[in-house]
Write a protein that holds these residues in place. Structure first.
Motif: not given
Length: 485
Positions: A37, A305-306, A385
């Protein structure tokens, strides 16, 4: 015997290494980048609320039913219906179920495909070419086969596992989309109900104003008959009343539209839902807000979005795997016999093993382009994101600023309404006493209505900002968690 015993350990070691190598190829090799991430720098606190914003507990509100803090019976009745009957939510739920099925389809490629085939035929004996039937075993023959088959494409390069990873992330994004759709539609319903309630309040306010103008017209008319007031004042008073009555009628259109919108949001036709007039507005709640970092965990659109980033990252691995050969293993085992009798006898046993390997030698840069496209899609997802997070922070800051500033404006307007009410009463009494002209009295009444309208507009906007804040923070922070302190 001695030489034979000395050869066994190396052979056993070789077989062990071979098995280990195959196991490593099957389970340890996945081309493409592993997902990590991206870092997102967030402020320590909101600009509008430095530090923590202390929550105001509302023990009467059911857990999870955020709309209960408004204490509106219509919201309590209709909000639970959104997740069940709203068509946008139903569509998102169907998309989520489809995404789950895609995960199952992708995962199935990790396992062999096993099948079974069988056949049976009857055939009349052929002629011997002279028109006579073949003399050996003439008549009808039967033949048959029964065979099991296995086909497996080992995931040497992790293409299937990357596909599963991609589809799983997509399914999780669909789940977050469903949650986002549910919250969005619930917020839309709360907004429509507030608009409807404020329209009812406007109807009540304008009805009182019409009554006040009727009283003005009555007094002005009596004074006109007595010759105290000029005819122009009577006409002005009548026009003032008629304009107010026209505005009151027009509010019926707005109310009908809000009622129709509410019906559709809960999955009903406008004819199915009848909402009676209400004289009460929803209660203005105090919404607990946590640190900016909690947005990353609570807002469904950020979760979407992630997860889309994770899916696009896995798609890079799928594209890279196209550089490596496709390998398929196959096998078959069964029986074949003609005539059919004795089909399952060991003498009729047949089997086969095979392997297919295919590799693209030249594709004019197609695979390179696919990898580049996958990487670009990932970078686009990263930008989306980060943009979603920044927009979320902006939304919350806007809501908090609105709530803070409008609270100050509401305080001033409350005082203005009190003064305008008193001023209108004094001006009307002075007009009846003949100490001021009609223009002064009617101006005071018009000022009162305008001030009351402004106060009602501000109250509506404060309610809408509270609803918007709940939606923009992904739902209120539970009052018993550290975030709410």
């Amino acid at each position: 015997m001695e030489p034979r015993r000395r050869e066994h350990p190396p052979m056993k070691t070789s077989r062990t290494l071979l098995v280990a190598s195959i196991a490593w190829l099957l389970h340890g090799c996945m081309v493409g980048p592993d997902y990590k991430k991206p870092e997102m720098a967030l402020p320590v606190a909101y600009k509008e609320t430095p530090g923590w914003l202390k929550a105001q507990p509302d023990d009467a509100a059911p857990k999870g039913d955020w709309w209960a803090v408004f204490h509106d019976p219509l919201l309590d009745q209709l909000e639970p219906m959104v997740s069940v009957s709203n068509q946008t939510v139903k569509q998102s739920d169907a998309n989520y179920q489809e995404a789950l099925a895609e995960v199952q389809i992708a995962r199935s490629a990790l396992f062999p495909t096993i099948g079974i085939t069988g056949s049976a035929t009857k055939q009349r004996s052929a002629s011997n070419g002279t028109g006579n039937t073949v003399s050996v075993n003439p008549g009808i023959r039967t033949a048959g086969s029964l065979e099991g088959n296995v086909s497996w494409a080992p995931d040497f390069w992790g293409k299937t596992r990357r596909t599963v990873e991609e589809n799983k992330a997509t399914a999780e994004a669909s789940a977050a989309t469903l949650a986002n759709a549910t919250l969005t539609e619930q917020v839309a319903l709360a907004t429509a109900v507030i608009d409807l309630r404020v329209t009812d309040a406007n109807i009540d306010l304008l009805s009182r104003t019409v009554d006040a103008y009727k009283e003005f017209l009555r007094v002005v008319g009596n004074q006109g008959k007595a010759g105290i007031t000029p005819p122009s004042d009577v006409i002005t008073a009548r026009t003032q009343l008629e304009n107010a009555q026209s505005s009151l009628i027009a509010l019926g259109v707005s109310r009908a539209r809000y009622a129709h919108a509410i019906a559709v949001l809960v999955g009903k036709t406008p004819e199915e839902l009848d909402i009676p007039h209400s004289t009460a507005l929803p209660t203005l709640p105090s919404v607990p807000v946590g640190m900016p970092a909690t947005l990353l965990q609570r807002r469904p659109d950020i979760a979407v979005a992630e997860r889309e980033m994770a899916a696009q990252n896995a798609a890079i691995g799928v594209a890279i795997a196209a550089y490596y050969p496709d390998i398929t293993l196959s096998g078959a085992d069964g029986f074949s016999q003609s005539p059919l009798a004795g089909l399952l006898h060991v003498a009729n046993h047949v089997w086969s093993l095979g392997a297919d390997v295919s590799e693209t030698i030249f594709d004019a840069g197609a695979r390179h382009g696919q990898v580049a496209a996958a990487r670009a899609s990932y970078e686009s997802a990263v930008a989306n994101y980060r943009g979603t997070v920044l927009t979320a922070l902006q939304n919350v800051e806007d809501d908090l600023a609105g709530i803070r500033i409008l609270a100050q404006q509401a305080e001033v307007l409350d005082a203005a309404v009190s003064d305008a009410t008193r001023g209108s009463e004094i001006a009307f009494n002075e007009y009846k006493a003949g100490t001021v002209d009609y223009t002064t009295a009617v101006t005071a009444q018009t000022t009162l209505y305008s001030t009351q309208q402004n106060a009602l507009d501000v109250r509506e906007q404060r309610l809408l900002d509270a609803v918007s804040l709940i939606g923009d923070t992904g739902g209120p922070v539970p009052v018993n968690t550290p975030e709410a302190r």
